[in-house]
Design a protein around this motif. Structure first.
Motif, short mmCIF file in Angstrom:
data_model
loop_
_atom_site.label_atom_id
_atom_site.label_comp_id
_atom_site.label_asym_id
_atom_site.label_seq_id
_atom_site.Cartn_x
_atom_site.Cartn_y
_atom_site.Cartn_z
N ARG A 178 13.31 5.18 -11.76
CA ARG A 178 12.76 4.05 -12.51
C ARG A 178 11.45 4.45 -13.19
N TRP A 179 10.57 5.13 -12.42
CA TRP A 179 9.27 5.53 -12.96
C TRP A 179 9.45 6.47 -14.15
N LEU A 180 10.34 7.44 -14.02
CA LEU A 180 10.59 8.38 -15.13
C LEU A 180 11.17 7.64 -16.33
N GLY A 181 12.12 6.74 -16.07
CA GLY A 181 12.78 6.02 -17.16
C GLY A 181 11.83 5.12 -17.93
N GLU A 182 10.79 4.62 -17.23
CA GLU A 182 9.83 3.72 -17.88
C GLU A 182 8.65 4.47 -18.48
N ARG A 183 8.17 5.52 -17.79
CA ARG A 183 6.92 6.16 -18.18
C ARG A 183 7.10 7.52 -18.85
N GLN A 184 8.24 8.16 -18.62
CA GLN A 184 8.42 9.54 -19.10
C GLN A 184 9.76 9.63 -19.82
N THR A 185 9.91 8.78 -20.84
CA THR A 185 11.24 8.61 -21.44
C THR A 185 11.77 9.92 -22.07
N ALA B 170 0.84 -1.21 0.00
CA ALA B 170 0.00 0.00 0.00
C ALA B 170 0.87 1.25 0.00
N ASP B 171 1.93 1.24 0.81
CA ASP B 171 2.86 2.38 0.82
C ASP B 171 3.46 2.60 -0.57
N CYS B 172 3.87 1.52 -1.22
CA CYS B 172 4.48 1.64 -2.54
C CYS B 172 3.49 2.19 -3.56
N ALA B 173 2.23 1.77 -3.46
CA ALA B 173 1.20 2.28 -4.37
C ALA B 173 0.99 3.77 -4.15
N VAL B 174 0.98 4.20 -2.90
CA VAL B 174 0.81 5.62 -2.59
C VAL B 174 2.02 6.41 -3.11
N ILE B 175 3.21 5.85 -2.94
CA ILE B 175 4.42 6.53 -3.42
C ILE B 175 4.35 6.71 -4.94
N GLU B 176 3.93 5.67 -5.64
CA GLU B 176 3.85 5.77 -7.11
C GLU B 176 2.82 6.81 -7.54
N ALA B 177 1.65 6.82 -6.88
CA ALA B 177 0.62 7.81 -7.22
C ALA B 177 1.12 9.23 -6.92
N MET C 215 4.28 10.24 -6.96
CA MET C 215 5.28 10.59 -7.97
C MET C 215 4.59 11.08 -9.24
N ALA C 216 3.53 10.37 -9.66
CA ALA C 216 2.81 10.76 -10.87
C ALA C 216 2.19 12.14 -10.71
N ARG C 217 1.54 12.38 -9.57
CA ARG C 217 0.88 13.67 -9.35
C ARG C 217 1.90 14.81 -9.35
N CYS C 218 3.01 14.62 -8.66
CA CYS C 218 4.02 15.68 -8.58
C CYS C 218 4.67 15.91 -9.95
N PHE C 219 4.90 14.82 -10.69
CA PHE C 219 5.50 14.98 -12.02
C PHE C 219 4.57 15.79 -12.93
N TYR C 220 3.29 15.43 -12.96
CA TYR C 220 2.38 16.12 -13.88
C TYR C 220 2.20 17.58 -13.50
N ALA C 221 2.30 17.91 -12.21
CA ALA C 221 2.24 19.32 -11.80
C ALA C 221 3.41 20.08 -12.43
N HIS C 222 4.58 19.45 -12.46
CA HIS C 222 5.75 20.13 -13.01
C HIS C 222 5.83 20.04 -14.54
N ALA C 223 5.08 19.14 -15.13
CA ALA C 223 5.04 19.03 -16.59
C ALA C 223 3.97 19.96 -17.17
N HIS C 224 3.18 20.58 -16.30
CA HIS C 224 2.13 21.50 -16.75
C HIS C 224 2.77 22.68 -17.48
N PRO C 225 2.13 23.16 -18.59
CA PRO C 225 2.73 24.25 -19.37
C PRO C 225 3.05 25.49 -18.54
N ALA C 226 2.29 25.74 -17.48
CA ALA C 226 2.50 26.96 -16.69
C ALA C 226 3.60 26.78 -15.63
#
Ligand SMILES: [Zn+2]
Ligand SMILES: [Zn+2]
Ligand SMILES: [Zn+2]
Length: 243
Positions: A208-215, A134-141, A143-154
């Protein structure tokens, strides 16, 4: 000076190495390991026989590591002979040590009345292993949320226009602290080296997440900044653990 308990990893990688010149030379050449009860030079898997710090009782290295990495039981952070407290046990150090030595942590099945459904993931938690999942699932979610906030055009960018991945990393750590994760004992820490090891684990998971999902971000300015930060953290861990 009174003995100050180090983290598990610092104990293994620093304290025990101070007596390396004594390894396999117990005063009694027929001495038996108090953990496996086998004469020290007859262990089925070759390992060193060494004196513990601070009490001086002799054990097999492998038996000690197995005992300490495989326990959530507070009694086992002590010398098996005289019960002198040896380390400040923390889950992340044990997980790191277990991973390094090829041992596995115990699943830690709980009684039914200790089980619960994790609100963040919907996962049923009835053991240390399921709580870790459960901790690992929360960590992955996170990471995704924080990445997309920083990938936002603004969002502010690095000079080459790439997302600021070092900032993503710190956001993940900050967000996890806010929602009081990790919850499970495998990822919890009580020591400074435990804190640094958790930071490294998040860094490895994010890489690892970036290397696999955000190449597309691999090799960018933001990636290089993030990698430099991980390199600096690695140096701090070595300095802290090896003392
Ligand atoms: Zn042994
Ligand atoms: Zn002892
Ligand atoms: Zn941010």
């Amino acid at each position: 000076a009174p003995y100050e308990r180090p983290s598990l990893l610092r104990y293994i990688d620093s304290h025990l190495l101070r007596a390396v010149h004594l390894y396999n030379k117990p005063p009694d050449p027929t001495a038996v390991c108090p953990i496996c009860h086998i004469q020290h030079n007859h262990a089925p898997v070759p390992t060193s026989f060494l004196p513990l710090v601070p009490c001086g009782h002799w054990v097999h290295y492998r038996c000690l590591v197995a005992r300490m990495s495989q326990t959530i039981d507070a009694a086992k952070d002590k010398c098996p002979v005289c019960t002198t407290p040896l380390v400040l046990w923390d889950g992340i150090s044990a997980l790191t040590l277990a991973t390094r030595t090829g041992l596995t942590l115990p699943v830690g099945q709980w009684n039914a009345h200790h089980a619960y459904r994790d609100a963040a993931t919907g996962l049923w938690c009835d053991s240390d292993a399921t709580e870790y999942a459960a901790d690992c699932a929360v960590i992955e979610a996170t990471m995704a949320r924080c990445f997309y906030a920083h990938a936002h055009p603004a969002a502010p960018r690095c000079v080459d226009g790439s997302p600021r991945l070092a900032a993503v990393y710190y956001d993940v750590l900050g967000d996890l602290a806010l929602i009081q994760r990790p919850r499970g004992v495998w990822l919890r820490w009580r020591t400074y080296s435990g804190f640094l090891l958790f930071g490294m684990l998040i860094g490895l998971k994010l890489r690892r997440w970036l290397g696999e999902r955000q190449t597309l971000v691999v090799g960018t300015e933001g990636w290089k900044d993030f990698e430099a930060g991980m390199g600096a953290l690695q140096m701090r861990i070595i300095a802290e653990v090896e003392g």
